[in-house]
Write an enzyme that holds these catalytic residues in place. Sequence first.
Site, PDB file in Angstrom:
ATOM      1  N   VAL A  57       0.909  -1.062   0.188  1.00 23.36           N
ATOM      2  CA  VAL A  57      -0.080   0.005   0.042  1.00 23.36           C
ATOM      3  C   VAL A  57       0.895   1.131   0.075  1.00 23.36           C
ATOM      4  CG1 VAL A  57      -1.869   1.336   1.320  1.00 23.36           C
ATOM      5  CG2 VAL A  57      -1.602  -1.202   1.067  1.00 23.36           C
ATOM      6  N   CYS A  58       0.498   2.296  -0.933  1.00 25.98           N
ATOM      7  CA  CYS A  58       1.412   3.622  -0.901  1.00 25.98           C
ATOM      8  C   CYS A  58       2.781   3.284  -1.132  1.00 25.98           C
ATOM      9  CB  CYS A  58       1.049   4.133   0.623  1.00 25.98           C
ATOM     10  SG  CYS A  58       1.392   5.852   0.846  1.00 25.98           S
ATOM     11  N   THR A  59       3.485   3.807  -0.176  1.00 28.88           N
ATOM     12  CA  THR A  59       5.118   3.734  -0.571  1.00 28.88           C
ATOM     13  C   THR A  59       5.563   2.317  -0.151  1.00 28.88           C
ATOM     14  OG1 THR A  59       5.498   4.843   1.648  1.00 28.88           O
ATOM     15  CG2 THR A  59       5.421   6.249  -0.630  1.00 28.88           C
ATOM     16  N   THR A 103       1.371   3.598  -6.736  1.00 32.03           N
ATOM     17  CA  THR A 103       1.742   3.991  -5.333  1.00 32.03           C
ATOM     18  C   THR A 103       1.451   5.062  -4.923  1.00 32.03           C
ATOM     19  OG1 THR A 103       4.266   4.408  -4.284  1.00 32.03           O
ATOM     20  CG2 THR A 103       4.148   5.331  -6.159  1.00 32.03           C
ATOM     21  N   ALA A 113      -2.478   2.189  -4.549  1.00 32.84           N
ATOM     22  CA  ALA A 113      -1.999   3.675  -4.338  1.00 32.84           C
ATOM     23  C   ALA A 113      -2.230   4.119  -3.059  1.00 32.84           C
ATOM     24  CB  ALA A 113      -3.108   4.383  -5.279  1.00 32.84           C
TER      25      ALA A 113
END
Length: 267
Positions: free
Chosen positions: A155-157, A175, A205
């Site tokens: 998830v995310c970074t 990302t 993202a």
Amino acid sequence: MSDRYGQDRRGVLRTMVGATLGAGIAATAAAGPAAADPVTIPVPESAADGDRKRVEVAVLLYEGFTALDAVGPYEALCRVPGVRVTMVAAKAGLVRTDTGELGIAAAKSLRQMPRPDVLLIPGGGELGTTSSMSNTQVLDWIRRVHRHTIWTTSVCTGSLILGAAGLLRGVPATTYWASRPYLKEVGAIYTPGRFVEAGKIITAAGVSAGIDMGLHLAARLSNEQIGRAMELAVEYDPDPPFGTGNPDTADAETRALALKLIAGAAV
């Protein structure tokens, strides 16, 4: 509004990516491409059937992770029949989020979770993400468990941590919106979407997109009916008040302020 913060952040991440990517690629080169063959999903245990093996989901915690990145998918998955979600970290115990004000307990250490069926790596603040990208213990564990996972997700970074482990070379991925340029630097192919599935790797993202991915995984680990029911169970029916959640439609001032707020900078 000055973009000094954005420039500094890009410099730190670019340096970290360059320092870790080579090691990650070398460690995974012998294993071939990161993209997996078509996935075969085991039949999970039903609520009334205790004889079948549970699907083990490991959520990797590290100092400076973002709370919703981990807790959003946890809520989407923790009640799925036959699925057990466990928070893990380098050492079992309390792990602080990126604000420093919230701690979540890791029930097991990495050594105690050698072979989860699903790996989920949340994103984090700049310090937490970059520290994990250079943590050989964490990266080695990610590479080891990836050999046996049904799904390897972020998830995310968290996708940058996957990339630092060498697992995103030539893989479509997404990302956090402000970190999109760094996916190319870890060898990934940036692909827009709330989440992107490529073989057995799924990347989400930013932050709240982990809920979307979690619900998708709920269905993939059971069936669509369960996925639909879990979406209702957590009453996931977004109706944001401002309509600024998409960086491609938000104005430049809002994007700059968002980055300052997420970094805890003075505004």
